[in-house]
Design a protein around this motif. Structure first.
Motif, PDB file in Angstrom:
ATOM      1  N   SER A 166       0.814  -1.030  -0.147  1.00  0.00           N
ATOM      2  CA  SER A 166       0.093  -0.050  -0.030  1.00  0.00           C
ATOM      3  C   SER A 166       0.972   1.286   0.067  1.00  0.00           C
ATOM      4  O   SER A 166       1.865   1.251   0.684  1.00  0.00           O
ATOM      5  CB  SER A 166      -0.954   0.055   1.295  1.00  0.00           C
ATOM      6  N   ILE A 167       0.832   2.017  -0.856  1.00  0.00           N
ATOM      7  CA  ILE A 167       1.363   3.299  -1.090  1.00  0.00           C
ATOM      8  C   ILE A 167       0.405   4.605  -1.147  1.00  0.00           C
ATOM      9  O   ILE A 167      -0.376   4.588  -1.687  1.00  0.00           O
ATOM     10  CB  ILE A 167       1.993   3.495  -2.369  1.00  0.00           C
ATOM     11  N   ASN A 211      13.983  -6.992  -9.039  1.00  0.00           N
ATOM     12  CA  ASN A 211      13.613  -8.507  -9.076  1.00  0.00           C
ATOM     13  C   ASN A 211      12.288  -8.753  -8.521  1.00  0.00           C
ATOM     14  O   ASN A 211      12.158  -9.765  -7.812  1.00  0.00           O
ATOM     15  CB  ASN A 211      14.768  -9.458  -8.743  1.00  0.00           C
ATOM     16  N   VAL A 212      11.414  -7.545  -8.863  1.00  0.00           N
ATOM     17  CA  VAL A 212       9.803  -7.793  -8.122  1.00  0.00           C
ATOM     18  C   VAL A 212       9.092  -7.595  -9.104  1.00  0.00           C
ATOM     19  O   VAL A 212       9.056  -6.849 -10.146  1.00  0.00           O
ATOM     20  CB  VAL A 212       9.542  -6.724  -7.046  1.00  0.00           C
ATOM     21  N   ASN A 213       8.049  -8.736  -9.579  1.00  0.00           N
ATOM     22  CA  ASN A 213       7.149  -8.884 -10.426  1.00  0.00           C
ATOM     23  C   ASN A 213       5.901  -8.191  -9.910  1.00  0.00           C
ATOM     24  O   ASN A 213       5.403  -8.577  -8.767  1.00  0.00           O
ATOM     25  CB  ASN A 213       6.913 -10.206 -10.680  1.00  0.00           C
ATOM     26  N   VAL A 214       5.107  -7.518 -10.636  1.00  0.00           N
ATOM     27  CA  VAL A 214       3.960  -6.705 -10.155  1.00  0.00           C
ATOM     28  C   VAL A 214       2.660  -7.695 -10.791  1.00  0.00           C
ATOM     29  O   VAL A 214       2.569  -7.681 -12.095  1.00  0.00           O
ATOM     30  CB  VAL A 214       3.895  -5.310 -10.903  1.00  0.00           C
ATOM     31  N   ILE A 215       1.925  -8.048 -10.046  1.00  0.00           N
ATOM     32  CA  ILE A 215       0.989  -8.992 -10.543  1.00  0.00           C
ATOM     33  C   ILE A 215      -0.253  -8.200 -10.602  1.00  0.00           C
ATOM     34  O   ILE A 215      -1.186  -8.636 -11.498  1.00  0.00           O
ATOM     35  CB  ILE A 215       0.606 -10.192  -9.092  1.00  0.00           C
ATOM     36  N   LYS A 216      -0.540  -7.202  -9.764  1.00  0.00           N
ATOM     37  CA  LYS A 216      -1.860  -6.475  -9.957  1.00  0.00           C
ATOM     38  C   LYS A 216      -1.406  -5.142  -9.275  1.00  0.00           C
ATOM     39  O   LYS A 216      -0.798  -4.935  -8.446  1.00  0.00           O
ATOM     40  CB  LYS A 216      -2.960  -6.937  -9.252  1.00  0.00           C
ATOM     41  N   LEU A 217      -1.957  -3.922  -9.992  1.00  0.00           N
ATOM     42  CA  LEU A 217      -1.687  -2.654  -9.573  1.00  0.00           C
ATOM     43  C   LEU A 217      -3.055  -1.784  -9.778  1.00  0.00           C
ATOM     44  O   LEU A 217      -3.563  -1.725 -10.870  1.00  0.00           O
ATOM     45  CB  LEU A 217      -0.497  -1.889 -10.499  1.00  0.00           C
ATOM     46  N   ASP A 218      -3.658  -1.102  -8.803  1.00  0.00           N
ATOM     47  CA  ASP A 218      -4.735  -0.284  -8.505  1.00  0.00           C
ATOM     48  C   ASP A 218      -4.337   0.776  -8.203  1.00  0.00           C
ATOM     49  O   ASP A 218      -3.571   0.764  -6.994  1.00  0.00           O
ATOM     50  CB  ASP A 218      -5.904  -0.909  -7.594  1.00  0.00           C
ATOM     51  N   SER A 219      -4.505   2.126  -8.797  1.00  0.00           N
ATOM     52  CA  SER A 219      -4.022   3.305  -8.345  1.00  0.00           C
ATOM     53  C   SER A 219      -5.281   4.356  -8.652  1.00  0.00           C
ATOM     54  O   SER A 219      -5.882   4.175  -9.647  1.00  0.00           O
ATOM     55  CB  SER A 219      -2.907   4.028  -8.676  1.00  0.00           C
ATOM     56  N   CYS A 220      -4.979   5.422  -7.832  1.00  0.00           N
ATOM     57  CA  CYS A 220      -5.987   6.803  -7.959  1.00  0.00           C
ATOM     58  C   CYS A 220      -5.721   7.740  -7.329  1.00  0.00           C
ATOM     59  O   CYS A 220      -4.526   7.794  -6.673  1.00  0.00           O
ATOM     60  CB  CYS A 220      -7.444   6.092  -7.846  1.00  0.00           C
ATOM     61  N   LYS A 232      -2.487   0.199  -4.531  1.00  0.00           N
ATOM     62  CA  LYS A 232      -2.142  -1.036  -3.828  1.00  0.00           C
ATOM     63  C   LYS A 232      -1.643  -1.857  -4.894  1.00  0.00           C
ATOM     64  O   LYS A 232      -2.320  -1.974  -5.999  1.00  0.00           O
ATOM     65  CB  LYS A 232      -3.802  -1.640  -3.340  1.00  0.00           C
ATOM     66  N   LEU A 233      -0.774  -2.691  -4.716  1.00  0.00           N
ATOM     67  CA  LEU A 233      -0.028  -3.583  -5.530  1.00  0.00           C
ATOM     68  C   LEU A 233       0.109  -5.036  -5.079  1.00  0.00           C
ATOM     69  O   LEU A 233       0.321  -4.924  -3.732  1.00  0.00           O
ATOM     70  CB  LEU A 233       1.236  -2.963  -5.807  1.00  0.00           C
ATOM     71  N   GLU A 234      -0.202  -6.061  -5.591  1.00  0.00           N
ATOM     72  CA  GLU A 234       0.187  -7.168  -5.413  1.00  0.00           C
ATOM     73  C   GLU A 234       1.658  -7.567  -6.267  1.00  0.00           C
ATOM     74  O   GLU A 234       1.609  -7.460  -7.432  1.00  0.00           O
ATOM     75  CB  GLU A 234      -0.930  -8.233  -5.777  1.00  0.00           C
ATOM     76  N   ILE A 235       2.535  -7.961  -5.379  1.00  0.00           N
ATOM     77  CA  ILE A 235       3.691  -8.149  -5.803  1.00  0.00           C
ATOM     78  C   ILE A 235       4.329  -9.776  -5.445  1.00  0.00           C
ATOM     79  O   ILE A 235       3.874 -10.314  -4.636  1.00  0.00           O
ATOM     80  CB  ILE A 235       4.840  -7.278  -5.488  1.00  0.00           C
ATOM     81  N   GLU A 236       5.176 -10.046  -6.405  1.00  0.00           N
ATOM     82  CA  GLU A 236       5.833 -11.382  -6.294  1.00  0.00           C
ATOM     83  C   GLU A 236       7.412 -11.137  -6.334  1.00  0.00           C
ATOM     84  O   GLU A 236       8.031 -10.664  -7.290  1.00  0.00           O
ATOM     85  CB  GLU A 236       5.355 -12.245  -7.303  1.00  0.00           C
ATOM     86  N   LEU A 237       7.935 -11.679  -5.181  1.00  0.00           N
ATOM     87  CA  LEU A 237       9.461 -11.121  -5.222  1.00  0.00           C
ATOM     88  C   LEU A 237      10.368 -12.499  -5.716  1.00  0.00           C
ATOM     89  O   LEU A 237      10.007 -13.438  -5.541  1.00  0.00           O
ATOM     90  CB  LEU A 237       9.824 -11.159  -3.552  1.00  0.00           C
ATOM     91  N   LEU A 286       6.047   9.866   0.647  1.00  0.00           N
ATOM     92  CA  LEU A 286       5.353   8.570   0.506  1.00  0.00           C
ATOM     93  C   LEU A 286       5.469   7.846   1.647  1.00  0.00           C
ATOM     94  O   LEU A 286       6.316   7.685   2.412  1.00  0.00           O
ATOM     95  CB  LEU A 286       6.202   7.612  -0.623  1.00  0.00           C
ATOM     96  N   MET A 287       4.257   7.030   1.899  1.00  0.00           N
ATOM     97  CA  MET A 287       4.196   6.228   3.152  1.00  0.00           C
ATOM     98  C   MET A 287       3.836   4.712   2.640  1.00  0.00           C
ATOM     99  O   MET A 287       3.011   4.666   1.792  1.00  0.00           O
ATOM    100  CB  MET A 287       3.140   6.508   4.012  1.00  0.00           C
ATOM    101  N   VAL A 288       4.794   3.826   2.748  1.00  0.00           N
ATOM    102  CA  VAL A 288       4.870   2.454   2.248  1.00  0.00           C
ATOM    103  C   VAL A 288       4.418   1.452   3.160  1.00  0.00           C
ATOM    104  O   VAL A 288       5.196   1.489   4.329  1.00  0.00           O
ATOM    105  CB  VAL A 288       5.971   2.111   1.415  1.00  0.00           C
ATOM    106  N   GLU A 289       3.556   0.660   2.911  1.00  0.00           N
ATOM    107  CA  GLU A 289       3.248  -0.477   3.926  1.00  0.00           C
ATOM    108  C   GLU A 289       3.076  -1.871   3.095  1.00  0.00           C
ATOM    109  O   GLU A 289       2.608  -1.823   2.077  1.00  0.00           O
ATOM    110  CB  GLU A 289       1.928  -0.318   4.754  1.00  0.00           C
ATOM    111  N   ILE A 290       4.201  -2.580   3.623  1.00  0.00           N
ATOM    112  CA  ILE A 290       4.078  -4.024   2.722  1.00  0.00           C
ATOM    113  C   ILE A 290       3.470  -5.064   3.888  1.00  0.00           C
ATOM    114  O   ILE A 290       3.930  -5.357   4.932  1.00  0.00           O
ATOM    115  CB  ILE A 290       5.648  -4.388   2.421  1.00  0.00           C
TER     116      ILE A 290
END
Length: 110
Positions: A33-34, A54-63, A78-83, A103-107
């Motif tokens: 979450s960003i 080396n991070v793959n983005v599976i899904k990205l929603d932004s607004c 909100k991103l779904e990632i695969e490391l 930026l505030m980032v939460e993983i």
């Protein structure tokens, strides 16, 4: 194996080796979450940083949303990632936060 070795001739040499397949590791997944002040190019910067680590983005929603505390816009993603095998959650979070002081980032691991 015998049939393959039979293909060898004076002009063509074929060798066959027994190997053990490498065990595939299941990549780690996480939700990111960003939130931060909106500005041009932020998604491009995030995508480049993730790809470089080396991070793959599976899904990205932004607004962009109106900020409740100011007249500006907030970037929310909100991103779904695969490391990849060499990626680390803590390092990814630090590098994303370093993109901008706002930026505030939460993983959260999945």
């Amino acid at each position: 194996k015998t049939d393959l070795l039979a293909l060898s001739s004076a002009e063509f040499c074929l060798s066959v080796e027994n190997t053990t397949p490498k065990k595939q590791q299941t990549p780690e997944r996480a939700t990111v979450s960003i939130v931060g002040n909106d500005r041009p190019g932020i998604i491009d910067e995030i995508a480049n940083l993730l790809a470089a680590n080396n991070v793959n983005v599976i899904k990205l929603d932004s607004c962009a949303e109106n900020s409740p505390m100011s007249a500006g816009l907030l970037f929310v993603a909100k991103l779904e990632i695969e490391l990849g095998s060499s990626a680390d959650f803590a390092q990814i979070q630090q590098r994303l936060e370093a993109l901008s002081a706002e930026l505030m980032v939460e993983i959260n691991t999945a």
